[in-house]
Design an enzyme around this catalytic site. Structure first.
Site, short mmCIF file in Angstrom:
data_model
loop_
_atom_site.label_atom_id
_atom_site.label_comp_id
_atom_site.label_asym_id
_atom_site.label_seq_id
_atom_site.Cartn_x
_atom_site.Cartn_y
_atom_site.Cartn_z
CB CYS A 107 -0.99 -0.01 1.17
SG CYS A 107 -0.24 0.23 2.79
CG HIS B 92 -4.41 -0.02 3.99
ND1 HIS B 92 -3.71 -0.97 3.28
CD2 HIS B 92 -5.32 0.50 3.13
CE1 HIS B 92 -4.19 -1.02 2.04
NE2 HIS B 92 -5.16 -0.14 1.93
CG HIS C 115 -6.71 0.33 -1.49
ND1 HIS C 115 -6.82 -0.45 -0.36
CD2 HIS C 115 -7.81 0.01 -2.25
CE1 HIS C 115 -7.93 -1.18 -0.43
NE2 HIS C 115 -8.54 -0.91 -1.56
#
Length: 342
Positions: free
Chosen positions: A258, A306, A318
């Site tokens: 990510c 994240h 993402h």
């Protein structure tokens, strides 16, 4: 970077919501394989998915620690290289000054050590002697200055050598941390895969389909525009990464985790971002979610483990988790901790 459930508001909740970390892989596996015949199959499936989610979240946190340790290794390697180069240059200067002092000492030895007052008395040309004496005084002063510079250079060499030693020791420690975090990630992902493999074939296939698909086609992003040229370039880059695989610890161009995806996308815009999601959230100015613009970074969970890029109309792009490629998801797929404008 790791497993997420879409928000209920999206109406397309194919992912699995990430919950708080708990070491429950073995327990969940036992639930699957050893559940009594009267157990509700739906509850069994949900417990398996929740356990997979927990393992993916644990792996994601370990991956960010892996990324941070790797970043420290790179920094310490550069510091160690600089310190070693400085030590070598300093030692070279020390050697040159030692040679200079040695030459001075040799010249003094060859000229002898006659008492200056007696030499003046015996001199047939006092004026020329005084000139020579002044030159000797200047040579002595130059020698003293060189000796002082030599002492300073030796102290500097000792200091840079100690810095190099510390940097190398830190480098070895962080290399060990990288290896340790890598083993942790691999273990979590292996446990998650084993747990998925224990599902009935039809449930496993459904889980894999949910992992592979973000939405049915691209969302409508008409009417949205980034607020700056660099944000526009980053949004264009992250859009080009759609469909590329999640690869933990990777920052492109063929695969991403990510934070690696965010770093790569903004690098295409000429902007250097830190490597980890925790550091990226502080790489710009924080704004409310209600004011998010395309190109803003959206960090998730309280620990920012994240991160994704807002692309407009309530959507982010993402890298979700292993097995799920770079994709669109609703911005509310999990709790948002911050929005950062680069």
């Amino acid at each position: 970077m790791v497993s997420h459930r879409r928000s209920t508001q999206s109406g397309r909740g194919r992912g699995v919501r990430v919950t708080v970390v708990s070491a429950a892989a073995a327990t969940a596996a036992a639930t699957l394989t050893g559940a009594p015949a009267s157990a509700d199959p739906q509850e069994t499936r949900e417990s398996a998915k929740a356990a997979v989610d927990r393992l993916h979240e644990e792996a994601e946190r370990a991956t960010e620690r892996f990324n941070a340790a790797g970043e420290r290794v790179d920094r310490l390697r550069r510091e160690a290289d600089r310190a070693q180069d400085a030590t070598a240059r300093g030692q070279q200067r020390v050697n040159l000054m030692r040679d200079e002092l040695g030459a001075m000492a040799g010249a003094q030895y060859r000229t002898g050590t006659v008492d200056p007052a007696l030499a003046l008395l015996l001199s047939s040309d006092p004026d020329s002697y005084l000139d020579r004496a002044a030159a000797l005084d200047r040579a002595g002063a130059r020698q003293a200055l060189t000796l002082d510079r030599l002492r300073q250079a030796q102290r500097k060499v000792a200091q840079t050598r100690a810095e190099a030693t510390r940097a190398l020791a830190g480098l070895e420690r962080d290399r060990a941390a990288v290896a340790r975090h890598k083993r942790t990630v691999e273990a979590k992902l292996r446990q998650a895969r084993q747990l998925l493999n224990s599902l009935p074939p039809e449930e496993r296939a459904a889980f894999d389909r949910a992992s592979r698909s973000g939405r049915d086609g691209a969302p409508d992003l008409s009417g949205t525009a980034p607020g700056s040229s660099r944000a526009r370039s980053a949004v264009a880059a992250v859009g080009q990464a759609l469909g590329r695989p999640y690869v933990w610890g990777a920052n492109g161009p063929s695969g991403f985790d990510c934070s690696g995806l965010m770093q790569w996308a903004y690098a295409q815009a000429g902007v250097s971002l830190p490597r980890t999601s925790q550091a990226q959230r502080y790489a710009g100015r924080m704004v409310p979610l209600s004011q998010a613009q395309p190109g803003d970074l959206v960090a998730y969970r309280a620990d920012a483990s994240h991160i994704g890029m807002y692309v407009g109309n309530g959507q982010v792009i993402h890298a979700p988790y292993p097995g799920a490629p770079v994709r669109y998801d609703p911005v509310g797929m999990m709790p948002v901790s911050s929005v950062t404008r680069i």
